[in-house]
Design a protein around this motif. Structure first.
Motif, mmCIF file in Angstrom:
data_model
loop_
_atom_site.group_PDB
_atom_site.id
_atom_site.type_symbol
_atom_site.label_atom_id
_atom_site.label_comp_id
_atom_site.label_asym_id
_atom_site.label_seq_id
_atom_site.Cartn_x
_atom_site.Cartn_y
_atom_site.Cartn_z
ATOM 1 N N PRO A 190 0.822 -1.208 0.000
ATOM 2 C CA PRO A 190 0.000 0.000 0.000
ATOM 3 C C PRO A 190 0.858 1.262 0.000
ATOM 4 O O PRO A 190 1.852 1.327 0.722
ATOM 5 C CB PRO A 190 -0.822 -0.092 1.287
ATOM 6 N N TRP A 191 0.470 2.247 -0.819
ATOM 7 C CA TRP A 191 1.295 3.455 -0.923
ATOM 8 C C TRP A 191 1.258 4.249 0.376
ATOM 9 O O TRP A 191 2.170 5.006 0.681
ATOM 10 C CB TRP A 191 0.850 4.328 -2.101
ATOM 11 N N GLU A 192 0.215 4.051 1.189
ATOM 12 C CA GLU A 192 0.147 4.784 2.454
ATOM 13 C C GLU A 192 1.338 4.458 3.354
ATOM 14 O O GLU A 192 1.769 5.301 4.126
ATOM 15 C CB GLU A 192 -1.143 4.446 3.214
ATOM 16 N N ILE A 193 1.853 3.219 3.246
ATOM 17 C CA ILE A 193 3.004 2.862 4.069
ATOM 18 C C ILE A 193 4.185 3.767 3.735
ATOM 19 O O ILE A 193 4.881 4.269 4.614
ATOM 20 C CB ILE A 193 3.362 1.376 3.860
ATOM 21 N N GLN B 299 8.477 -5.794 2.850
ATOM 22 C CA GLN B 299 7.172 -6.277 2.372
ATOM 23 C C GLN B 299 7.319 -7.170 1.142
ATOM 24 O O GLN B 299 6.460 -7.999 0.875
ATOM 25 C CB GLN B 299 6.229 -5.116 2.005
ATOM 26 N N LEU C 224 11.135 0.079 4.900
ATOM 27 C CA LEU C 224 9.691 -0.160 4.984
ATOM 28 C C LEU C 224 9.150 -0.977 3.820
ATOM 29 O O LEU C 224 8.268 -1.818 4.005
ATOM 30 C CB LEU C 224 8.933 1.170 5.058
ATOM 31 N N MET D 114 3.958 6.752 2.272
ATOM 32 C CA MET D 114 3.635 8.131 2.643
ATOM 33 C C MET D 114 3.811 8.325 4.145
ATOM 34 O O MET D 114 4.309 9.350 4.597
ATOM 35 C CB MET D 114 2.198 8.454 2.224
ATOM 36 N N ALA D 115 3.393 7.316 4.919
ATOM 37 C CA ALA D 115 3.546 7.411 6.370
ATOM 38 C C ALA D 115 5.019 7.515 6.726
ATOM 39 O O ALA D 115 5.403 8.322 7.582
ATOM 40 C CB ALA D 115 2.916 6.190 7.039
ATOM 41 N N GLY D 116 5.868 6.737 6.036
ATOM 42 C CA GLY D 116 7.300 6.796 6.293
ATOM 43 C C GLY D 116 7.866 8.169 5.994
ATOM 44 O O GLY D 116 8.647 8.718 6.767
#
Lengths: 349, 275
Positions: B164-167, B189, B185, B169-171
């Motif tokens: 997921p791209w949110e991972i 995965q 990160l 972005m969160a990083g």
């Protein structure tokens, strides 16, 4: 910290999604960006955290101009809709990640992680993996990770959308509690008016890339700027009725009501009336006749749809324990002081 | 485990289908350790003389089996590492970054993957000779890696696409650089894909025959597949049991790797989902 967005413009290719938007969030305030999908609320949020670049305008955190800073240097904590926890790391490592990136020493990291875990009530979960946590717990971890390095701003992107109804209620007050305890400036993006009203100091209601109204929740509910705002806020929603003015009465499809003093003399001959469900019922007298075409039992209250002769439906919410049944012919009244009047193009009168 | 159909008919069918293969492998193994009576299929006496190539000095004109095995290992391992590292970075770019001509590269990958590489062999031969890499292990490694890359990139892109791209972005929001985000990160995965690709390209290099045969026919760069082929082509003194023993020796690492890593290898065909 005060957030100030000035003349913010965002385009995707040819399409202008947001055109010169202005928004100021006071320090320590929690504000909601509320609106239907595609209104630009997420775009605004992602611009504030630096994922999207601005095509025009400026963004200030306090006195600091962050318009052109990359995400890494903005010091913004973000909670994503799906929490975006790092699946291969323990909860402790997840929360510690922002501190490790800043190369803080191990003792400080451990202390800060323990502190924040205490704040969001998850100290017993620190050694688990994200997959072993429930949705609500993952949400708490995401909050802890966003808050652990004391960001200037906390951004929440639909944080409750993935939770079931009961947890949503719980996390609503939890997020607000944590926000108040830390005193952080927060922006919540949501399409759920109840979340926005219950959690935030002010709501910015957006539509088509513009802020239609920016106000305190109760003020926005009582005094919507236009028909869109009136229709968006309130559950069950407001009913709109076509009316014409004859003398000092509004003539509806099946009945008439008096024009209230505050509207007297200001209304055009044709208009739309907005009637919230709590201002229509037998306690306001009679005069509007129709047939009950739908009854929804909600426990404490019952919701009735009353269909007038011309087909217009007005909703009414009544305490339960009354004897109205589906198919009954009723003649109820409207609280004229609380009727909202809108012109044909939707503007508030 | 309870199943909604009986398992024994499946087992019977699978056994019947694989029986010829099993028999062949059994006899290959048996033949390497025995001497049969001519005309009979049953072994007569036990012997290890067919495995003498492992410890005896090589005959004149033949390389030592250990040198050849080392060559094969270097060839397969270097190819695997090169393919995996380049695929990891290239696939990330194709999966995540919006760069010019991205669609062209994606299309090119598919075409190259489907392209019959054997038709390129003459051109490659000329290029290697021009570069002075003809008849060297490095030359074959480069060619094999290049030909293996489209497959590797495509597989790794599939794995990256599931992250997921949110991972990321969160990083980035947590203050990490794009490189740290990728390294700490995202890579963990796609780790199942990474191991599968590494093993798969090692095996592919281990069993490669045509490229070493054409591009490095000399003795210095000989690998097991070409050694084996030279053995059977040498019709002055045909020794089929020796041939079988070398074949067995050649197959043992492959069988071992499959037995140890079969779960990881299945990942590649599962499209990155954990099964």
């Amino acid at each position: 910290m005060r957030i100030e967005l000035k003349n913010f413009t965002k385009t995707f290719g040819e399409l202008t999604v947001i055109d010169r938007l202005n928004l100021t969030v006071e320090s320590g305030e929690m504000i909601a960006l509320l609106g239907p999908s595609g209104c630009g609320k997420s775009t605004t949020l992602f611009t504030i955290c630096g994922i999207h670049r601005m095509n025009g305008g400026s963004l200030h955190f306090g006195d600091r101009d962050v318009s052109d800073l990359p995400s890494q240097k903005r010091n913004v904590g973000v909670v994503f809709q799906n929490y975006a926890l790092y699946p291969h790391m323990s909860i402790r490592d997840n929360i510690a990640f922002p501190l490790k990136v800043q190369k803080e020493d191990a003792a400080t990291i451990a202390r800060k992680v323990d502190e924040i875990a205490e704040l969001v009530h998850i100290p017993e979960l620190l050694e688990r993996k994200p997959a072993q946590l429930s949705g609500g717990q993952q949400q708490r971890v995401a909050l802890a990770r966003a808050l652990v390095r004391k960001p200037d701003v906390l951004l929440l992107d639909e944080p409750l959308a993935n939770l079931d109804a009961k947890l949503r209620l719980e996390m609503r007050s939890e997020i607000r509690r944590i926000q108040l305890e830390t005193g952080i400036t927060a922006i919540l993006v949501t399409h759920d008016q109840i979340e926005a009203m219950s959690m935030c100091d002010r709501i910015a209601l957006m539509k088509g890339g513009k802020i239609v109204q920016l106000d305190k929740p109760d003020e926005m509910y009582a005094n919507p700027a236009d028909q869109f705002v009136a229709g968006f806020l309130g559950n069950p929603p407001i009913s709109f009725v076509d009316a014409s003015v004859v003398g000092d009465t509004f003539v509806l499809g099946a009945g008439e009501i008096a024009v209230s003093a505050n509207l007297m003399g200001r209304v055009p001959s044709q208009l739309q009336l907005g009637v919230r469900p709590e201002y229509f019922g037998p306690q306001f007298g009679s005069g509007v006749a129709g047939k009950i075409t739908f009854v929804e039992t909600q426990g404490r209250e019952n919701l009735y749809d009353v269909t007038l002769q011309n087909g217009t439906v007005i909703r009414s919410i009544q305490p339960s324990g009354q004897s109205f049944a589906l198919g009954d012919q009723v003649s109820w009244g409207i609280d004229t002081d609380n009727v909202l009047a809108f012109s044909a193009n939707g503007d508030r009168i | 485990m309870k199943s909604n159909f009986k398992s024994w008919p499946v087992i019977v069918v699978l056994t019947l289908v694989s029986l010829p293969l099993l028999i062949m492998f059994t006899f290959q193994l048996v033949d390497t350790f025995t001497n049969p009576i001519p005309g009979s299929i049953w072994p007569e006496s036990f012997t290890v003389e067919h495995w003498r190539f492992l410890w005896e000095e090589p005959e004149l004109g033949r390389s030592s089996i250990w040198v050849v095995t080392w060559n094969t290992f270097v060839f397969a391992a270097t190819t695997a590492v090169a393919v995996t590292t380049i695929s990891l970075t290239a696939a990330y770019a194709l999966s995540r970054l919006n760069f010019p001509a991205r669609r062209f590269f994606l299309g090119g990958l598919i075409i190259l993957h489907a392209f019959p590489t054997i038709t390129l062999i003459i051109a490659i031969f000329l290029i290697l000779q021009f570069l002075g890499l003809y008849n060297s292990l490095i030359g074959v490694i480069l060619v094999k890696s290049a030909l293996e890359l489209p497959f590797g990139i495509w597989i790794m892109k599939g794995f990256y696409d599931t992250v997921p791209w949110e991972i990321e972005m969160a990083g980035v929001q947590d203050g990490a650089s794009r490189f740290t985000v990728w390294w700490k990160l995202v890579l963990p995965q796609v780790q199942p894909g990474l191991s599968a690709l590494l093993i798969f390209s090692f095996l592919s290099g281990w069993s490669e025959f045509v490229l070493p045969l054409v591009l490095a026919p000399g003795n210095e760069a000989q690998v097991l597949s070409t050694y084996l082929s030279a053995l059977i082509l040498d019709d002055t003194k045909p020794d089929f049991n020796l041939f079988k023993s070398v074949g067995m020796f050649y197959a043992i690492p492959v069988i071992a790797i499959y037995l140890i890593f079969q779960k990881k290898l299945m990942n590649i065909y599962g499209g990155g989902s954990k099964g």
